[in-house]
Enzyme design. Structure first.
Site, PDB file in Angstrom:
ATOM      1  N   ILE A  61       0.840  -1.200   0.000  1.00  0.00           N
ATOM      2  CA  ILE A  61       0.000   0.000   0.000  1.00  0.00           C
ATOM      3  C   ILE A  61       0.873   1.247   0.000  1.00  0.00           C
ATOM      4  O   ILE A  61       1.968   1.256   0.561  1.00  0.00           O
ATOM      5  CB  ILE A  61      -0.980  -0.026   1.203  1.00  0.00           C
ATOM      6  CG1 ILE A  61      -2.086   1.008   1.047  1.00  0.00           C
ATOM      7  CG2 ILE A  61      -0.244   0.097   2.529  1.00  0.00           C
ATOM      8  CD1 ILE A  61      -3.261   0.810   1.996  1.00  0.00           C
ATOM      9  N   CYS A  62       0.375   2.285  -0.662  1.00  0.00           N
ATOM     10  CA  CYS A  62       1.034   3.592  -0.661  1.00  0.00           C
ATOM     11  C   CYS A  62      -0.053   4.642  -0.437  1.00  0.00           C
ATOM     12  O   CYS A  62      -1.057   4.368   0.212  1.00  0.00           O
ATOM     13  CB  CYS A  62       1.836   3.812  -1.941  1.00  0.00           C
ATOM     14  SG  CYS A  62       0.851   3.885  -3.450  1.00  0.00           S
ATOM     15  N   ALA A  63       0.118   5.814  -0.995  1.00  0.00           N
ATOM     16  CA  ALA A  63      -0.885   6.866  -0.811  1.00  0.00           C
ATOM     17  C   ALA A  63      -2.124   6.617  -1.658  1.00  0.00           C
ATOM     18  O   ALA A  63      -3.254   6.717  -1.175  1.00  0.00           O
ATOM     19  CB  ALA A  63      -0.284   8.231  -1.138  1.00  0.00           C
TER      20      ALA A  63
END
Length: 101
Positions: A61-63
C-alpha cells in the site's frame, strides 16, 4: 502483471493474516497508516526482501496506488504472493476505516 485488490478485498486479506506493507516515505507513514502496517519505503524495498515473510500474502500500500504497484511487481518477480492496494491509504481512510499514527 501486477495483481491489484480493492479496499474491500484488502480488508479481507488483512483479516486473514496478510502482511500489510506500506511503501510510502517516513513523513507519510507517520501522518497516518493502516493499523499494523509494516513500513519499508519503496526505495529500500529491493534491499529488504530477506526481512519479509514468504509464507503469507503481502498487500502493498502507498498513498493512492502508484508506488504500491511498483512494489508489488518487485515482490512478485522475487517470488512473493504480492498485490497492490487500489486507492491506497487514501482509499482506506475514505472508506471510513481508521488510521494509526
Amino acid at each position: 502483471m501486477v495483481r491489484e485488490v480493492d479496499i474491500e478485498a484488502f480488508a479481507a486479506a488483512r483479516v486473514r493474516g496478510a502482511l500489510v506493507l506500506d511503501v510510502r516515505e517516513a513523513f507519510e507513514f507517520a501522518a497516518g497508516h493502516v493499523p499494523g502496517a509494516r513500513w519499508i519505503p519503496l526505495g529500500m524495498l529491493a534491499g529488504s526482501l530477506a526481512e519479509l515473510p514468504r509464507d503469507r500474502a503481502v498487500m502493498v500500500i502507498c498513498a493512492s496506488g502508484s508506488r504500491s504497484r511498483i512494489g508489488a511487481e518487485l515482490l512478485g518477480r522475487a517470488g512473493f504472493d504480492a498485490a497492490s492496494v487500489l486507492g491506497g491509504t487514501a482509499g482506506w481512510s475514505l472508506s471510513g476505516r481508521d488510521l494509526a499514527t
